[in-house]
Design an enzyme around this catalytic site. Structure first.
Site, PDB file in Angstrom:
ATOM      1  N   GLY A   1       0.783  -1.219   0.000  1.00 47.26           N
ATOM      2  CA  GLY A   1       0.000   0.000   0.000  1.00 47.26           C
ATOM      3  C   GLY A   1       0.818   1.273   0.000  1.00 47.26           C
ATOM      4  O   GLY A   1       0.262   2.368   0.055  1.00 47.26           O
ATOM      5  N   HIS A   2       2.125   1.165  -0.114  1.00 50.46           N
ATOM      6  CA  HIS A   2       2.977   2.355  -0.055  1.00 50.46           C
ATOM      7  C   HIS A   2       3.423   2.713  -1.463  1.00 50.46           C
ATOM      8  O   HIS A   2       4.331   2.110  -2.005  1.00 50.46           O
ATOM      9  CB  HIS A   2       4.181   2.090   0.862  1.00 50.46           C
ATOM     10  CG  HIS A   2       4.877   3.337   1.292  1.00 50.46           C
ATOM     11  ND1 HIS A   2       6.097   3.702   0.802  1.00 50.46           N
ATOM     12  CD2 HIS A   2       4.513   4.301   2.167  1.00 50.46           C
ATOM     13  CE1 HIS A   2       6.470   4.832   1.366  1.00 50.46           C
ATOM     14  NE2 HIS A   2       5.528   5.222   2.195  1.00 50.46           N
ATOM     15  N   PHE A   3       2.747   3.703  -2.062  1.00 49.66           N
ATOM     16  CA  PHE A   3       2.940   4.105  -3.457  1.00 49.66           C
ATOM     17  C   PHE A   3       2.607   2.924  -4.367  1.00 49.66           C
ATOM     18  O   PHE A   3       3.489   2.206  -4.832  1.00 49.66           O
ATOM     19  CB  PHE A   3       4.347   4.650  -3.711  1.00 49.66           C
ATOM     20  CG  PHE A   3       4.665   5.869  -2.901  1.00 49.66           C
ATOM     21  CD1 PHE A   3       4.075   7.079  -3.222  1.00 49.66           C
ATOM     22  CD2 PHE A   3       5.507   5.798  -1.814  1.00 49.66           C
ATOM     23  CE1 PHE A   3       4.351   8.211  -2.469  1.00 49.66           C
ATOM     24  CE2 PHE A   3       5.786   6.922  -1.055  1.00 49.66           C
ATOM     25  CZ  PHE A   3       5.211   8.129  -1.383  1.00 49.66           C
TER      26      PHE A   3
ATOM     27  N   PRO B   1       6.268   0.999  -5.453  1.00 47.70           N
ATOM     28  CA  PRO B   1       6.519   0.893  -4.015  1.00 47.70           C
ATOM     29  C   PRO B   1       7.929   1.341  -3.616  1.00 47.70           C
ATOM     30  O   PRO B   1       8.897   1.105  -4.330  1.00 47.70           O
ATOM     31  CB  PRO B   1       6.312  -0.589  -3.724  1.00 47.70           C
ATOM     32  CG  PRO B   1       6.338  -1.285  -5.021  1.00 47.70           C
ATOM     33  CD  PRO B   1       6.010  -0.283  -6.077  1.00 47.70           C
ATOM     34  N   VAL B   2       7.978   2.031  -2.487  1.00 51.54           N
ATOM     35  CA  VAL B   2       9.216   2.529  -1.899  1.00 51.54           C
ATOM     36  C   VAL B   2       9.195   2.148  -0.427  1.00 51.54           C
ATOM     37  O   VAL B   2       8.146   2.124   0.215  1.00 51.54           O
ATOM     38  CB  VAL B   2       9.299   4.066  -2.049  1.00 51.54           C
ATOM     39  CG1 VAL B   2      10.529   4.623  -1.368  1.00 51.54           C
ATOM     40  CG2 VAL B   2       9.289   4.459  -3.510  1.00 51.54           C
TER      41      VAL B   2
END
Length: 142
Positions: A45-47, A51-52
């Site tokens: 769910g992070h970007f 994802p990062v």
């Protein structure tokens, strides 16, 4: 005390254990690694499209390797006690992103250990040797 002894004394377990290997350790510092598997839950769910690794997770990796592992080593060596270090303060600069499937190396240098407080200068480098974050982390004996 071996590297595996230190890792086994950490007060964490999967999925919140962020130490894969301790490369070297002495009373003055520690170097260790962690691999960010693409299937870790926080990437979902992070970007969403790109994802990062969240900064708080990078900080936790730095604290577990650079402060807690070093603290366990120092406390065992100097006082022959098996206890841990709890985080009290952080000041971290984030310089580059860390992506899924990256391996990082944390290098920590002891600034001081006195009156039950350990303070370290800590940096994290990606697999290309590029510094991705750095700063100071401190904790006390618990």
């Amino acid at each position: 005390m071996t590297s595996q002894d230190i890792i086994s004394k950490l007060p964490y377990s999967k999925p919140f254990l962020f130490v894969d290997e301790i490369i070297s350790i002495s009373e003055n510092g520690v170097e260790g690694t962690y691999y960010f598997d693409k299937d870790l839950d926080f990437y979902k769910g992070h970007f969403i499209s790109n994802p990062v690794t969240p900064g708080i997770i990078l900080t936790e990796v730095m604290a577990q390797i650079g402060l807690v592992c070093l603290g366990i080593y120092i406390l065992n060596k100097e006082f022959n006690i098996a206890t841990s270090i709890a985080l009290t303060s952080i000041e971290i600069d984030f310089l580059k992103p860390v992506y899924p499937n990256e391996n990082v190396t944390v290098i920590s240098e002891k600034i001081y250990f006195r009156f039950g407080k350990l303070k370290c200068k800590v940096s994290m480098k990606n697999q290309l040797g590029i510094e991705v974050c750095s700063g100071t982390i401190a904790g006390i004996i618990v």
